[in-house]
Design a protein around this motif. Structure first.
Motif, short mmCIF file in Angstrom:
data_model
loop_
_atom_site.label_atom_id
_atom_site.label_comp_id
_atom_site.label_asym_id
_atom_site.label_seq_id
_atom_site.Cartn_x
_atom_site.Cartn_y
_atom_site.Cartn_z
N PRO A 154 4.07 11.06 -13.82
CA PRO A 154 4.75 12.14 -12.81
C PRO A 154 6.07 11.89 -12.94
CG PRO A 154 3.64 10.40 -11.50
CD PRO A 154 3.18 9.90 -12.96
N ARG A 155 7.01 13.08 -12.50
CA ARG A 155 8.31 13.13 -12.26
C ARG A 155 8.75 13.13 -10.87
NH1 ARG A 155 9.26 10.90 -16.62
NH2 ARG A 155 9.97 9.78 -15.06
N ARG A 156 7.61 13.40 -10.04
CA ARG A 156 7.91 13.45 -8.59
C ARG A 156 6.63 12.92 -7.67
NH1 ARG A 156 11.54 15.71 -5.47
NH2 ARG A 156 10.01 16.87 -4.10
N VAL A 157 6.79 11.77 -7.15
CA VAL A 157 5.61 11.15 -6.46
C VAL A 157 5.92 11.25 -4.93
CG1 VAL A 157 4.39 8.93 -6.19
CG2 VAL A 157 5.21 9.85 -8.58
N LEU A 158 4.92 11.29 -4.11
CA LEU A 158 4.92 11.32 -2.87
C LEU A 158 3.74 10.22 -2.40
CD1 LEU A 158 6.08 12.06 -0.01
CD2 LEU A 158 4.38 13.76 0.28
N ILE A 171 10.65 8.92 -6.13
CA ILE A 171 9.32 8.48 -5.51
C ILE A 171 9.71 8.45 -4.00
CG2 ILE A 171 8.04 6.52 -4.87
CD1 ILE A 171 8.39 5.45 -8.02
N ASP A 172 9.33 9.39 -3.13
CA ASP A 172 9.30 9.67 -1.71
C ASP A 172 8.20 9.13 -1.10
OD1 ASP A 172 11.78 11.00 -2.28
OD2 ASP A 172 10.84 12.94 -2.15
N GLY A 173 8.40 8.71 0.18
CA GLY A 173 7.26 8.17 1.07
C GLY A 173 7.24 8.75 2.33
N VAL A 174 6.43 8.84 2.99
CA VAL A 174 5.99 9.23 4.52
C VAL A 174 5.63 8.02 5.28
CG1 VAL A 174 5.05 10.96 6.04
CG2 VAL A 174 5.99 11.60 3.83
N GLU A 175 6.18 7.63 6.29
CA GLU A 175 5.38 6.59 7.32
C GLU A 175 5.77 6.94 8.75
OE1 GLU A 175 3.46 3.96 8.60
OE2 GLU A 175 3.76 3.74 6.15
N VAL A 176 4.73 6.58 9.44
CA VAL A 176 4.91 6.98 10.97
C VAL A 176 5.10 5.77 11.73
CG1 VAL A 176 2.40 6.50 11.42
CG2 VAL A 176 3.58 8.38 12.74
N PHE A 177 4.77 4.62 11.25
CA PHE A 177 5.03 3.37 12.01
C PHE A 177 6.66 2.70 11.43
CE2 PHE A 177 4.05 -1.30 12.34
CZ PHE A 177 4.11 -1.38 14.01
N GLU A 178 7.31 2.68 12.33
CA GLU A 178 8.70 1.77 12.03
C GLU A 178 8.75 0.69 11.80
OE1 GLU A 178 12.58 1.84 11.20
OE2 GLU A 178 11.81 3.78 11.52
N GLY A 179 7.81 -0.36 12.27
CA GLY A 179 7.62 -1.67 12.09
C GLY A 179 7.46 -2.09 10.73
N TYR A 180 6.83 -1.27 9.78
CA TYR A 180 6.73 -1.56 8.43
C TYR A 180 8.05 -1.54 7.64
CZ TYR A 180 1.88 -1.01 8.72
OH TYR A 180 0.08 -1.07 9.06
N ARG A 181 9.07 -1.02 8.18
CA ARG A 181 10.26 -0.71 7.40
C ARG A 181 10.78 -2.23 6.89
NH1 ARG A 181 14.10 3.12 6.78
NH2 ARG A 181 13.34 4.16 8.65
N ASN A 182 11.20 -2.25 5.47
CA ASN A 182 11.42 -3.70 5.26
C ASN A 182 12.34 -3.39 3.85
OD1 ASN A 182 9.70 -3.93 2.32
ND2 ASN A 182 8.38 -3.19 3.84
N PRO A 183 12.87 -4.23 3.24
CA PRO A 183 13.72 -4.06 2.05
C PRO A 183 13.17 -3.44 0.78
CG PRO A 183 14.24 -6.18 2.89
CD PRO A 183 13.08 -5.61 3.65
N VAL A 184 11.97 -3.44 0.56
CA VAL A 184 11.10 -2.96 -0.43
C VAL A 184 11.53 -1.36 -0.60
CG1 VAL A 184 9.03 -2.29 -1.66
CG2 VAL A 184 9.38 -4.72 -0.69
N TYR A 199 14.71 -0.14 -1.99
CA TYR A 199 14.92 -0.44 -3.36
C TYR A 199 13.77 0.53 -4.34
CZ TYR A 199 14.50 -2.22 -8.10
OH TYR A 199 14.65 -2.13 -9.42
N ALA A 200 12.42 0.59 -3.73
CA ALA A 200 11.69 1.24 -4.64
C ALA A 200 11.51 2.73 -4.29
CB ALA A 200 10.07 0.55 -4.10
N TYR A 201 11.85 3.06 -3.14
CA TYR A 201 11.59 4.54 -2.71
C TYR A 201 12.97 5.27 -2.90
CZ TYR A 201 7.15 3.59 -1.17
OH TYR A 201 5.66 3.07 -1.07
N SER A 202 13.02 6.59 -3.49
CA SER A 202 14.17 7.62 -3.41
C SER A 202 14.43 7.89 -1.96
CB SER A 202 13.73 8.73 -4.21
OG SER A 202 13.55 8.45 -5.64
N GLN A 203 13.39 8.10 -1.11
CA GLN A 203 13.63 8.46 0.31
C GLN A 203 12.52 8.15 0.99
OE1 GLN A 203 15.29 12.26 1.03
NE2 GLN A 203 15.58 11.71 3.19
#
Length: 134
Positions: free
Chosen positions: A21-25, A58-71, A74-78
């Motif tokens: 894929p060219r666009r991943v969520l 590679i975009d992501g959606v996350e509801v829990f701010e506590g998971y935020r980390n340096p990965v 690096y890995a996600y476009s947004q």
């Protein structure tokens, strides 16, 4: 807080490599393991190591701010913070959407509505749930 079961990751990455894929969520980014492995499979293994050379969004959606980390950085476009049901309409279309270890957090009817909304914005949806919720 329980953590995701990583047993399904090899199959998900195999499918990702096959689909190209060219666009991943990634819905429910968590610690970012799936995003990092997808980035490895779709860009880094082709010698595109630096973000400026990446060809895959590679975009992501996350509801829990506590998971935020340096990965994430690096890995996600947004990574979009918030409830996927609220964030999704503004994101556009994706070739592949992962919804891993997310659906079990909703009532059955709401999970079905989320699946329908995700399918309306992607070509392929891959969803997993922990074994004890099957």
């Amino acid at each position: 807080m329980p953590v995701s079961n990583p047993d399904h990751l090899p199959l998900l990455i195999h499918l990702t490599a096959a689909l190209q894929p060219r666009r991943v969520l990634d819905v429910g980014v968590g610690m970012g393991s799936l995003g990092l492995l997808a980035r490895q499979s779709l860009d880094i293994c082709y010698g595109r190591i630096q973000p400026a050379a990446w060809e895959t969004t590679i975009d992501g959606v996350e509801v829990f701010e506590g998971y935020r980390n340096p990965v994430w950085g690096y890995a996600y476009s947004q990574v979009h913070m918030g409830d996927v049901r609220t964030v999704l309409p503004a994101l556009g279309r994706y070739d592949l959407v992962f919804c891993c270890d997310v659906l079990e957090h909703f009532e059955h009817a709401e999970s079905r509505r989320l699946i329908s909304a995700l399918l309306a914005q992607c070509d392929v949806l891959i969803a997993t749930t922990p074994n004890h919720h099957i």
